[in-house]
Write a protein that holds these residues in place. Structure first.
Motif, PDB file in Angstrom:
ATOM      1  N   GLU A  18       0.825  -1.209   0.000  1.00 49.28           N
ATOM      2  CA  GLU A  18       0.000   0.000   0.000  1.00 49.28           C
ATOM      3  C   GLU A  18       0.858   1.258   0.000  1.00 49.28           C
ATOM      4  O   GLU A  18       0.576   2.215  -0.724  1.00 49.28           O
ATOM      5  CB  GLU A  18      -0.941  -0.008   1.204  1.00 49.28           C
ATOM      6  CG  GLU A  18      -2.053  -1.034   1.089  1.00 49.28           C
ATOM      7  CD  GLU A  18      -2.864  -1.172   2.366  1.00 49.28           C
ATOM      8  OE1 GLU A  18      -2.493  -0.591   3.412  1.00 49.28           O
ATOM      9  OE2 GLU A  18      -3.873  -1.895   2.318  1.00 49.28           O
ATOM     10  N   GLU A  21       2.485   1.621  -3.429  1.00 49.85           N
ATOM     11  CA  GLU A  21       1.505   2.047  -4.430  1.00 49.85           C
ATOM     12  C   GLU A  21       1.277   3.553  -4.347  1.00 49.85           C
ATOM     13  O   GLU A  21       1.165   4.220  -5.369  1.00 49.85           O
ATOM     14  CB  GLU A  21       0.185   1.302  -4.232  1.00 49.85           C
ATOM     15  CG  GLU A  21       0.226  -0.129  -4.699  1.00 49.85           C
ATOM     16  CD  GLU A  21      -1.013  -0.929  -4.370  1.00 49.85           C
ATOM     17  OE1 GLU A  21      -1.226  -1.957  -5.022  1.00 49.85           O
ATOM     18  OE2 GLU A  21      -1.766  -0.541  -3.452  1.00 49.85           O
ATOM     19  N   LYS A  22       1.244   4.081  -3.124  1.00 51.28           N
ATOM     20  CA  LYS A  22       1.072   5.523  -2.964  1.00 51.28           C
ATOM     21  C   LYS A  22       2.290   6.273  -3.518  1.00 51.28           C
ATOM     22  O   LYS A  22       2.142   7.269  -4.218  1.00 51.28           O
ATOM     23  CB  LYS A  22       0.852   5.886  -1.509  1.00 51.28           C
ATOM     24  CG  LYS A  22       0.678   7.367  -1.291  1.00 51.28           C
ATOM     25  CD  LYS A  22      -0.057   7.662  -0.036  1.00 51.28           C
ATOM     26  CE  LYS A  22      -0.184   9.128   0.255  1.00 51.28           C
ATOM     27  NZ  LYS A  22      -0.434  10.007  -0.837  1.00 51.28           N
ATOM     28  N   GLU A  25       2.097   6.287  -7.293  1.00 55.35           N
ATOM     29  CA  GLU A  25       1.133   7.257  -7.813  1.00 55.35           C
ATOM     30  C   GLU A  25       1.675   8.681  -7.748  1.00 55.35           C
ATOM     31  O   GLU A  25       1.421   9.481  -8.648  1.00 55.35           O
ATOM     32  CB  GLU A  25      -0.170   7.180  -7.019  1.00 55.35           C
ATOM     33  CG  GLU A  25      -0.961   5.918  -7.264  1.00 55.35           C
ATOM     34  CD  GLU A  25      -2.168   5.796  -6.360  1.00 55.35           C
ATOM     35  OE1 GLU A  25      -2.491   6.774  -5.638  1.00 55.35           O
ATOM     36  OE2 GLU A  25      -2.790   4.735  -6.364  1.00 55.35           O
ATOM     37  N   LYS A  36       7.725   0.407 -10.189  1.00 54.84           N
ATOM     38  CA  LYS A  36       6.922  -0.628 -10.847  1.00 54.84           C
ATOM     39  C   LYS A  36       7.493  -2.015 -10.577  1.00 54.84           C
ATOM     40  O   LYS A  36       6.757  -2.939 -10.221  1.00 54.84           O
ATOM     41  CB  LYS A  36       6.871  -0.360 -12.347  1.00 54.84           C
ATOM     42  CG  LYS A  36       6.064  -1.350 -13.130  1.00 54.84           C
ATOM     43  CD  LYS A  36       6.080  -0.999 -14.604  1.00 54.84           C
ATOM     44  CE  LYS A  36       5.333  -2.031 -15.413  1.00 54.84           C
ATOM     45  NZ  LYS A  36       5.377  -1.716 -16.838  1.00 54.84           N
ATOM     46  N   LEU A  39       7.066  -2.994  -6.953  1.00 50.14           N
ATOM     47  CA  LEU A  39       5.670  -3.363  -6.712  1.00 50.14           C
ATOM     48  C   LEU A  39       5.370  -4.775  -7.197  1.00 50.14           C
ATOM     49  O   LEU A  39       4.694  -5.537  -6.504  1.00 50.14           O
ATOM     50  CB  LEU A  39       4.730  -2.379  -7.412  1.00 50.14           C
ATOM     51  CG  LEU A  39       4.162  -1.263  -6.571  1.00 50.14           C
ATOM     52  CD1 LEU A  39       3.382  -0.292  -7.441  1.00 50.14           C
ATOM     53  CD2 LEU A  39       3.299  -1.776  -5.459  1.00 50.14           C
ATOM     54  N   ARG A  43       4.129  -7.535  -4.579  1.00 55.04           N
ATOM     55  CA  ARG A  43       2.801  -8.130  -4.784  1.00 55.04           C
ATOM     56  C   ARG A  43       2.905  -9.645  -4.931  1.00 55.04           C
ATOM     57  O   ARG A  43       2.065 -10.384  -4.411  1.00 55.04           O
ATOM     58  CB  ARG A  43       2.123  -7.533  -6.008  1.00 55.04           C
ATOM     59  CG  ARG A  43       1.599  -6.139  -5.776  1.00 55.04           C
ATOM     60  CD  ARG A  43       1.032  -5.577  -7.053  1.00 55.04           C
ATOM     61  NE  ARG A  43       0.482  -4.248  -6.866  1.00 55.04           N
ATOM     62  CZ  ARG A  43       0.294  -3.379  -7.841  1.00 55.04           C
ATOM     63  NH1 ARG A  43       0.590  -3.694  -9.089  1.00 55.04           N
ATOM     64  NH2 ARG A  43      -0.205  -2.187  -7.581  1.00 55.04           N
TER      65      ARG A  43
END
Length: 58
Positions: A18, A21-22, A25, A36, A39, A43
């Protein structure tokens, strides 16, 4: 690994995903590529632990 340890690691990874991801963004376009790949890796690890936890429950 015990279910408790798996659950603790899973919770930690969920929070890390989380947070990343923030950052992804909010990052400028030229730095998104770095986030990327991180992540994708986080994940995959999160999903692996989630499957492991589900398998131990059954």
């Amino acid at each position: 690994m015990t279910i408790r340890l798996i659950a603790m690691d899973l919770y930690r990874l969920i929070r890390e995903v989380e947070a990343l991801e923030k950052k992804f963004e909010d990052a400028p376009y030229d730095r998104k590529e770095k986030f990327k790949f991180e992540l994708i890796k986080l994940r995959a690890e999160r999903d692996r632990l989630r499957r492991m936890l589900e398998g131990n429950k059954g």
